[in-house]
Enzyme design. Structure first.
Site, PDB file in Angstrom:
ATOM      1  N   HIS A   1      -4.921   1.880  20.675  1.00 59.06           N
ATOM      2  CA  HIS A   1      -5.640   0.608  20.781  1.00 59.06           C
ATOM      3  C   HIS A   1      -4.644  -0.528  20.944  1.00 59.06           C
ATOM      4  O   HIS A   1      -3.434  -0.348  20.728  1.00 59.06           O
ATOM      5  CB  HIS A   1      -6.534   0.360  19.561  1.00 59.06           C
ATOM      6  CG  HIS A   1      -5.840   0.468  18.240  1.00 59.06           C
ATOM      7  ND1 HIS A   1      -4.980  -0.488  17.773  1.00 59.06           N
ATOM      8  CD2 HIS A   1      -5.860   1.429  17.296  1.00 59.06           C
ATOM      9  CE1 HIS A   1      -4.520  -0.125  16.601  1.00 59.06           C
ATOM     10  NE2 HIS A   1      -5.029   1.049  16.283  1.00 59.06           N
TER      11      HIS A   1
HETATM   12  P1  TYD Z   1      -6.985   2.086  12.726  1.00 57.36           P
HETATM   13  O1  TYD Z   1      -6.424   0.712  12.705  1.00 57.36           O
HETATM   14  O2  TYD Z   1      -7.705   2.519  13.973  1.00 57.36           O
HETATM   15  O3  TYD Z   1      -5.840   3.145  12.395  1.00 57.36           O
HETATM   16  P2  TYD Z   1      -4.633   3.688  13.294  1.00 57.36           P
HETATM   17  O4  TYD Z   1      -4.155   2.573  14.183  1.00 57.36           O
HETATM   18  O5  TYD Z   1      -3.606   4.116  12.288  1.00 57.36           O
HETATM   19  O6  TYD Z   1      -5.148   4.840  14.091  1.00 57.36           O
HETATM   20  O7  TYD Z   1      -7.932   2.256  11.458  1.00 57.36           O
HETATM   21  C1  TYD Z   1      -8.447   3.527  11.076  1.00 57.36           C
HETATM   22  C2  TYD Z   1      -9.685   3.291  10.235  1.00 57.36           C
HETATM   23  O8  TYD Z   1      -9.346   2.580   9.052  1.00 57.36           O
HETATM   24  C3  TYD Z   1     -10.768   2.493  10.942  1.00 57.36           C
HETATM   25  O9  TYD Z   1     -12.016   3.061  10.612  1.00 57.36           O
HETATM   26  C4  TYD Z   1     -10.667   1.128  10.341  1.00 57.36           C
HETATM   27  C5  TYD Z   1     -10.098   1.377   8.955  1.00 57.36           C
HETATM   28  N1  TYD Z   1      -9.217   0.273   8.514  1.00 57.36           N
HETATM   29  C6  TYD Z   1      -9.674  -0.626   7.574  1.00 57.36           C
HETATM   30  O10 TYD Z   1     -10.820  -0.548   7.083  1.00 57.36           O
HETATM   31  N2  TYD Z   1      -8.859  -1.649   7.179  1.00 57.36           N
HETATM   32  C7  TYD Z   1      -7.615  -1.790   7.666  1.00 57.36           C
HETATM   33  O11 TYD Z   1      -6.875  -2.749   7.280  1.00 57.36           O
HETATM   34  C8  TYD Z   1      -7.160  -0.841   8.638  1.00 57.36           C
HETATM   35  C9  TYD Z   1      -5.764  -0.961   9.228  1.00 57.36           C
HETATM   36  C10 TYD Z   1      -7.985   0.172   9.038  1.00 57.36           C
END
Ligand code: TYD
Length: 143
Positions: free
Chosen positions: A60
């Site tokens: 992303h």
């Molecule tokens: P995401 O940012 O997509 O993780 P990565 O970049 O490591 O793949 O987040 C994964 C999941 O965690 C998504 O459902 C959102 C949740 N999340 C939160 O609730 N709060 C946060 O601060 C973060 C970073 C993620």
């Protein structure tokens, strides 16, 4: 001409070296302060761990969020792509090195199983800040 100035202002990912205070005999401390080593005000810290080696995280870009990743343990491979379509690959495997990722930068990460990734971020969590569809990112990349 307007597009040229947009491109010149686009921030790029870069590695940050934190101080290592100490010595082999006593261990080390590294420090990150906002607007010093971290080039933004810190609003959030989160960390990931026990990521299976087959899993790719990220995938992303963020509209507002800037972040700095640190592999406080283990090793992380990060692939980045700016909205000027510049692609780079970084490896983090030292606890005194971080990677700055600007907003509007597509990024994906893979981890060794022992990796603990600390992230400092410039905003509070908001799903509205995410671009999770690569084709939408490419539309924005079309500057
Ligand atoms: P995401 O940012 O997509 O993780 P990565 O970049 O490591 O793949 O987040 C994964 C999941 O965690 C998504 O459902 C959102 C949740 N999340 C939160 O609730 N709060 C946060 O601060 C973060 C970073 C993620």
């Amino acid at each position: 001409m307007e597009n040229m100035s947009i491109i010149e202002n686009i921030k790029k990912p870069y590695l940050i070296k934190f101080n290592s205070i100490g010595a082999p005999a006593i261990g080390y401390i590294s420090v990150a302060e906002q607007q010093c080593e971290i080039p933004f005000d810190i609003k959030r810290v989160y960390w990931t761990y026990f990521t299976p080696e087959r899993i790719e995280r990220g995938g992303h870009a963020n509209i507002e969020k800037e972040l700095v990743l640190v592999a406080v343990a283990g090793s992380i491979i990060i692939e980045t792509e700016t909205i000027t379509r510049k692609k780079e690959t970084f490896q983090l495997n030292k606890p005194n090195i971080g990677l700055y990722i600007p907003s509007l930068c597509w990024h994906k990460m893979k981890y060794t199983h022992n990796a603990v990734q600390m992230v400092v971020a410039s905003n509070h969590y908001s799903e509205n800040d995410y671009i999770r569809d690569y084709s939408i990112f490419l539309e924005k990349a079309n500057v």
